[in-house]
Scaffold this motif. Sequence first.
Motif, mmCIF file in Angstrom:
data_model
loop_
_atom_site.group_PDB
_atom_site.id
_atom_site.type_symbol
_atom_site.label_atom_id
_atom_site.label_comp_id
_atom_site.label_asym_id
_atom_site.label_seq_id
_atom_site.Cartn_x
_atom_site.Cartn_y
_atom_site.Cartn_z
ATOM 1 N N GLU A 91 -10.826 -16.429 9.871
ATOM 2 C CA GLU A 91 -9.766 -16.239 10.848
ATOM 3 C C GLU A 91 -8.417 -16.498 10.205
ATOM 4 O O GLU A 91 -8.310 -17.260 9.233
ATOM 5 C CB GLU A 91 -9.940 -17.199 12.035
ATOM 6 N N GLY A 92 -7.373 -15.874 10.759
ATOM 7 C CA GLY A 92 -6.057 -16.123 10.200
ATOM 8 C C GLY A 92 -4.954 -15.467 11.001
ATOM 9 O O GLY A 92 -5.161 -14.970 12.112
ATOM 10 N N ILE A 93 -3.779 -15.466 10.392
ATOM 11 C CA ILE A 93 -2.584 -14.870 10.995
ATOM 12 C C ILE A 93 -1.943 -13.945 9.963
ATOM 13 O O ILE A 93 -1.823 -14.301 8.780
ATOM 14 C CB ILE A 93 -1.578 -15.957 11.420
ATOM 15 N N ALA A 94 -1.516 -12.777 10.408
ATOM 16 C CA ALA A 94 -0.942 -11.781 9.506
ATOM 17 C C ALA A 94 0.470 -11.424 9.917
ATOM 18 O O ALA A 94 0.780 -11.305 11.110
ATOM 19 C CB ALA A 94 -1.807 -10.528 9.481
ATOM 20 N N ASN A 95 1.316 -11.247 8.922
ATOM 21 C CA ASN A 95 2.599 -10.581 9.069
ATOM 22 C C ASN A 95 2.530 -9.308 8.234
ATOM 23 O O ASN A 95 2.178 -9.373 7.053
ATOM 24 C CB ASN A 95 3.750 -11.456 8.571
ATOM 25 N N TYR A 96 2.822 -8.171 8.839
ATOM 26 C CA TYR A 96 2.790 -6.935 8.064
ATOM 27 C C TYR A 96 3.891 -5.994 8.528
ATOM 28 O O TYR A 96 4.438 -6.137 9.627
ATOM 29 C CB TYR A 96 1.414 -6.260 8.140
ATOM 30 N N SER A 97 4.208 -5.051 7.668
ATOM 31 C CA SER A 97 5.205 -4.037 7.995
ATOM 32 C C SER A 97 4.723 -2.698 7.468
ATOM 33 O O SER A 97 3.951 -2.632 6.503
ATOM 34 C CB SER A 97 6.573 -4.398 7.410
ATOM 35 N N TYR A 98 5.161 -1.639 8.115
ATOM 36 C CA TYR A 98 4.732 -0.302 7.719
ATOM 37 C C TYR A 98 5.877 0.685 7.926
ATOM 38 O O TYR A 98 6.767 0.470 8.759
ATOM 39 C CB TYR A 98 3.490 0.140 8.492
ATOM 40 N N GLY A 103 0.800 -1.211 0.000
ATOM 41 C CA GLY A 103 0.000 0.000 0.000
ATOM 42 C C GLY A 103 0.833 1.262 0.000
ATOM 43 O O GLY A 103 2.026 1.252 0.311
ATOM 44 N N ASN A 104 0.157 2.356 -0.356
ATOM 45 C CA ASN A 104 0.772 3.681 -0.324
ATOM 46 C C ASN A 104 -0.353 4.707 -0.232
ATOM 47 O O ASN A 104 -1.503 4.359 0.060
ATOM 48 C CB ASN A 104 1.656 3.913 -1.557
ATOM 49 N N HIS A 105 -0.051 5.956 -0.498
ATOM 50 C CA HIS A 105 -1.073 7.000 -0.535
ATOM 51 C C HIS A 105 -1.447 7.235 -1.998
ATOM 52 O O HIS A 105 -0.652 7.765 -2.768
ATOM 53 C CB HIS A 105 -0.565 8.294 0.102
ATOM 54 N N GLY A 106 -2.629 6.758 -2.383
ATOM 55 C CA GLY A 106 -3.084 6.985 -3.752
ATOM 56 C C GLY A 106 -3.280 5.727 -4.558
ATOM 57 O O GLY A 106 -3.871 5.774 -5.637
ATOM 58 N N GLY A 107 -2.781 4.603 -4.107
ATOM 59 C CA GLY A 107 -3.010 3.354 -4.821
ATOM 60 C C GLY A 107 -1.917 3.022 -5.818
ATOM 61 O O GLY A 107 -0.916 3.738 -5.956
ATOM 62 N N SER A 108 -2.144 1.906 -6.539
ATOM 63 C CA SER A 108 -1.101 1.376 -7.420
ATOM 64 C C SER A 108 -0.765 2.303 -8.581
ATOM 65 O O SER A 108 0.327 2.235 -9.136
ATOM 66 C CB SER A 108 -1.544 0.018 -7.975
ATOM 67 N N GLY A 109 -1.691 3.181 -8.959
ATOM 68 C CA GLY A 109 -1.433 4.078 -10.079
ATOM 69 C C GLY A 109 -0.720 5.365 -9.710
ATOM 70 O O GLY A 109 -0.394 6.167 -10.587
ATOM 71 N N SER A 110 -0.461 5.563 -8.423
ATOM 72 C CA SER A 110 0.181 6.814 -8.002
ATOM 73 C C SER A 110 1.691 6.639 -7.948
ATOM 74 O O SER A 110 2.224 5.543 -8.014
ATOM 75 C CB SER A 110 -0.332 7.238 -6.620
ATOM 76 N N ASN A 111 2.392 7.757 -7.806
ATOM 77 C CA ASN A 111 3.851 7.747 -7.687
ATOM 78 C C ASN A 111 4.318 7.744 -6.237
ATOM 79 O O ASN A 111 5.506 7.875 -5.960
ATOM 80 C CB ASN A 111 4.446 8.952 -8.407
ATOM 81 N N SER A 112 3.375 7.600 -5.312
ATOM 82 C CA SER A 112 3.710 7.618 -3.896
ATOM 83 C C SER A 112 4.502 6.366 -3.519
ATOM 84 O O SER A 112 4.274 5.275 -4.063
ATOM 85 C CB SER A 112 2.420 7.682 -3.071
ATOM 86 N N ILE A 113 5.413 6.508 -2.573
ATOM 87 C CA ILE A 113 6.233 5.371 -2.157
ATOM 88 C C ILE A 113 5.380 4.376 -1.358
ATOM 89 O O ILE A 113 4.404 4.750 -0.701
ATOM 90 C CB ILE A 113 7.439 5.819 -1.309
ATOM 91 N N VAL A 114 5.751 3.117 -1.429
ATOM 92 C CA VAL A 114 5.066 2.072 -0.672
ATOM 93 C C VAL A 114 5.349 2.268 0.820
ATOM 94 O O VAL A 114 6.498 2.449 1.228
ATOM 95 C CB VAL A 114 5.535 0.673 -1.135
#
Length: 214
Positions: A109-116, A84-95
């Motif tokens: 139900e599930g398990i998530a690994n995420y980073s931000y 993800g980023n600000h603006g979606g896949s079509g934007s030039n914003s950094i992930v």
Amino acid sequence: MSGSNQQPVGLFPLAYRIGTSMPGAQTLALNILVFTPDETVNGTAAITQATNPPLDVHSDVWGEYTYLTVMSPGVSKILITAQGNHGGSGSNSIVNFKLQLVVGTDWKEGIANYSYLNGQQWVEVNNAPAHLIEAVPSHVSLPPLEPGPVIPPESSYPPIMPLYAAPIQSAMASGDLAQMKNLSRLAQQQLDQQPQLQTALETAKEEISRQERR
């Protein structure tokens, strides 16, 4: 679609809350639209925590999902990968967000690994529990408005919540501004993808007719 012959068809929303739900714990609110013809997901992610200063990271997310099928008596899973980023896949914003979410084939139900990206630093969260939530309580009955729900075929899957008419009305009634914004954005994405959904529906009808002629 790999891994199963009984899958929801079309476009349907999922809303997850990812985290331990302990007081003061970090929470990821993930709201996505699942588009089954090409096995993609699009939506929003919001990471919050009552710290000082408070944590508040928002992203427009996109990605895909795949079925992790194992031999019996193993349990098959669904892997959702997104960024993800600000603006979606079509934007030039950094992930600024990355996600790997493994859920059961009922999507519940599930398990998530995420980073931000928090400022200039990436923060990783591993093995966070994920729970599918309902936008409208089960005791509330609201009439569907356009766009209506996508109805899955008969299968072992639980009913997926209707798209956005009833949830938006519920969010408006509660005064939840963040939820109204998320649902409005997802509803617009659904409307934007209606031509693709119509094409997928026509293809499905043709396949049904072909199968019935056998």
